[in-house]
Design a protein around this motif. Structure first.
Motif, PDB file in Angstrom:
ATOM      1  N   UNK A   6     -53.658 -17.872 -35.665  1.00  0.00           N
ATOM      2  CA  UNK A   6     -52.977 -16.865 -34.855  1.00  0.00           C
ATOM      3  C   UNK A   6     -53.938 -15.681 -34.800  1.00  0.00           C
ATOM      4  N   UNK A   7     -54.644 -15.528 -33.703  1.00  0.00           N
ATOM      5  CA  UNK A   7     -55.773 -14.597 -33.668  1.00  0.00           C
ATOM      6  C   UNK A   7     -55.397 -13.133 -33.709  1.00  0.00           C
ATOM      7  N   UNK A   8     -54.153 -12.818 -33.421  1.00  0.00           N
ATOM      8  CA  UNK A   8     -53.720 -11.417 -33.394  1.00  0.00           C
ATOM      9  C   UNK A   8     -52.836 -11.107 -34.586  1.00  0.00           C
ATOM     10  N   UNK A   9     -53.228 -10.083 -35.361  1.00  0.00           N
ATOM     11  CA  UNK A   9     -52.379  -9.653 -36.468  1.00  0.00           C
ATOM     12  C   UNK A   9     -51.125  -8.977 -35.942  1.00  0.00           C
ATOM     13  N   UNK A  10     -51.277  -8.257 -34.832  1.00  0.00           N
ATOM     14  CA  UNK A  10     -50.154  -7.511 -34.277  1.00  0.00           C
ATOM     15  C   UNK A  10     -50.235  -7.504 -32.759  1.00  0.00           C
ATOM     16  N   UNK A  11     -49.069  -7.588 -32.144  1.00  0.00           N
ATOM     17  CA  UNK A  11     -48.960  -7.478 -30.693  1.00  0.00           C
ATOM     18  C   UNK A  11     -47.976  -6.353 -30.396  1.00  0.00           C
ATOM     19  N   UNK A  12     -48.402  -5.430 -29.566  1.00  0.00           N
ATOM     20  CA  UNK A  12     -47.549  -4.312 -29.165  1.00  0.00           C
ATOM     21  C   UNK A  12     -47.175  -4.468 -27.696  1.00  0.00           C
ATOM     22  N   UNK A  13     -45.894  -4.298 -27.409  1.00  0.00           N
ATOM     23  CA  UNK A  13     -45.441  -4.446 -26.023  1.00  0.00           C
ATOM     24  C   UNK A  13     -44.277  -3.497 -25.784  1.00  0.00           C
ATOM     25  N   UNK A  14     -44.177  -3.017 -24.584  1.00  0.00           N
ATOM     26  CA  UNK A  14     -43.052  -2.150 -24.220  1.00  0.00           C
ATOM     27  C   UNK A  14     -41.850  -3.012 -23.843  1.00  0.00           C
ATOM     28  N   UNK A  15     -40.675  -2.513 -24.186  1.00  0.00           N
ATOM     29  CA  UNK A  15     -39.446  -3.239 -23.849  1.00  0.00           C
ATOM     30  C   UNK A  15     -39.402  -3.519 -22.350  1.00  0.00           C
ATOM     31  N   UNK A  16     -39.027  -4.756 -22.026  1.00  0.00           N
ATOM     32  CA  UNK A  16     -38.950  -5.157 -20.633  1.00  0.00           C
ATOM     33  C   UNK A  16     -40.207  -5.831 -20.115  1.00  0.00           C
ATOM     34  N   UNK A  17     -41.305  -5.659 -20.828  1.00  0.00           N
ATOM     35  CA  UNK A  17     -42.551  -6.304 -20.431  1.00  0.00           C
ATOM     36  C   UNK A  17     -42.648  -7.704 -21.018  1.00  0.00           C
ATOM     37  N   UNK A  18     -43.501  -8.551 -20.421  1.00  0.00           N
ATOM     38  CA  UNK A  18     -43.654  -9.897 -20.979  1.00  0.00           C
ATOM     39  C   UNK A  18     -44.378  -9.863 -22.322  1.00  0.00           C
ATOM     40  N   UNK A  19     -43.985 -10.806 -23.169  1.00  0.00           N
ATOM     41  CA  UNK A  19     -44.542 -10.915 -24.518  1.00  0.00           C
ATOM     42  C   UNK A  19     -45.225 -12.270 -24.664  1.00  0.00           C
ATOM     43  N   UNK A  20     -46.435 -12.249 -25.203  1.00  0.00           N
ATOM     44  CA  UNK A  20     -47.147 -13.489 -25.519  1.00  0.00           C
ATOM     45  C   UNK A  20     -47.711 -13.384 -26.918  1.00  0.00           C
ATOM     46  N   UNK A  21     -47.482 -14.417 -27.708  1.00  0.00           N
ATOM     47  CA  UNK A  21     -48.050 -14.528 -29.050  1.00  0.00           C
ATOM     48  C   UNK A  21     -48.876 -15.813 -29.084  1.00  0.00           C
ATOM     49  N   UNK A  22     -50.144 -15.673 -29.440  1.00  0.00           N
ATOM     50  CA  UNK A  22     -51.068 -16.797 -29.320  1.00  0.00           C
ATOM     51  C   UNK A  22     -51.135 -17.651 -30.579  1.00  0.00           C
ATOM     52  N   UNK A  23     -51.358 -18.952 -30.338  1.00  0.00           N
ATOM     53  CA  UNK A  23     -51.492 -19.903 -31.443  1.00  0.00           C
ATOM     54  C   UNK A  23     -52.410 -21.036 -31.007  1.00  0.00           C
ATOM     55  N   UNK A  81     -39.367  -8.599 -23.061  1.00  0.00           N
ATOM     56  CA  UNK A  81     -39.165  -8.358 -24.495  1.00  0.00           C
ATOM     57  C   UNK A  81     -38.070  -7.318 -24.747  1.00  0.00           C
ATOM     58  N   UNK A  82     -37.388  -7.504 -25.880  1.00  0.00           N
ATOM     59  CA  UNK A  82     -36.372  -6.571 -26.342  1.00  0.00           C
ATOM     60  C   UNK A  82     -36.836  -5.907 -27.636  1.00  0.00           C
ATOM     61  N   UNK A  83     -36.338  -4.703 -27.895  1.00  0.00           N
ATOM     62  CA  UNK A  83     -36.684  -4.030 -29.151  1.00  0.00           C
ATOM     63  C   UNK A  83     -36.313  -4.915 -30.341  1.00  0.00           C
TER      64      UNK A  83
END
Lengths: 115, 113
Positions: A6-23, A81-83
């Motif tokens: 999982x190359x990212x330790x942290x992902x930051x996104x604003x509520x309502x925006x799309x979220x992607x977490x890589x693997x 994304x949601x909070x």
């Protein structure tokens, strides 16, 4: 041997925006792939899995993941994304040659969704 | 239905002491797994049982760690002569032939002082 990155330790996104977490993964046979979520001081909660069939897998809470064999990837996605999605996310793999085998987990990605 | 349960939720002990951690799997699940999660890391496999027997114990770090599942249901993870490096969250999971998914309990947080 099997492994997960999982190359990212942290992902930051604003509520309502799309979220992607890589693997990305590595196994000797065919992969069984899983996503789990962990909230503070809680165990792992199953989100979704890929065993066979359609490459796009839909899971709990609006999450989905796409299996890409050529890129050996299984990225987790959510269109909006949601909070409350703020948590620690783990990708895991096991080899289909070991029916009851252990899961190999990635190091986890912390997702932070800001209002 | 009831999920996987683990007791205690927290355990604080002194270096050199013996501890037992208990896992109660989902009813009817034949396979049971123990994992250890250190701070900032993903869970690492310790041992798994198929019924009463340990089918794979390759993840146990040394002979201070031992686990049993005498009746094919509840399992106990036993740690002798605890060391500070044993401090972690110990997770238990179970599954059955009907599903490919391991379901996890809330974990036991072990702190060795």
């Amino acid at each position: 041997a099997q492994s997960v990155a999982q190359p990212e330790d942290q992902v930051n996104v604003a509520e309502g925006n799309p979220l992607t977490v890589k693997c990305t993964y590595s196994v000797s046979g065919n992969p069984y792939l899983f996503w789990y979520v962990q909230y503070p001081n809680r165990g792992l909660q199953f989100l979704l899995k890929y065993i066979t069939g359609d490459n796009l897998v839909k899971g709990s809470y609006g999450f989905e993941a796409e299996f890409n064999k050529s890129q050996t990837s299984f990225h987790l996605k959510k269109p909006s994304a949601l909070v409350s999605d703020s948590a620690l996310y783990f990708c895991a793999v096991r080899d289909d040659t070991d029916s009851w085998g252990k899961l190999q987990f990635g190091a986890g990605t912390q997702v932070v969704v800001t209002p | 239905g009831a999920g996987v349960s683990q007791t205690p939720s927290n355990k604080v002990t002194e270096k050199g002491k013996y501890v037992e951690l208990r896992c109660d799997p989902i009813s009817g699940h034949t396979a049971l797994y123990w994992y250890r999660q250190s701070l900032g890391q993903g869970p690492e496999f310790l041992i798994y049982f198929q019924g009463t027997g340990a089918a794979d114990d390759s993840g146990l770090p040394n002979d201070r760690f031992f686990a049993v599942r005498p009746e094919g249901s509840v399992s106990t993870l036993k740690i002798q002569r605890t060391e500070r490096g044993d401090s972690a969250v110990y997770l238990c999971a179970s599954t059955s032939a009907a599903t490919d998914t391991q379901y996890f309990g809330p974990g036991t947080r072990l702190t060795v002082l």
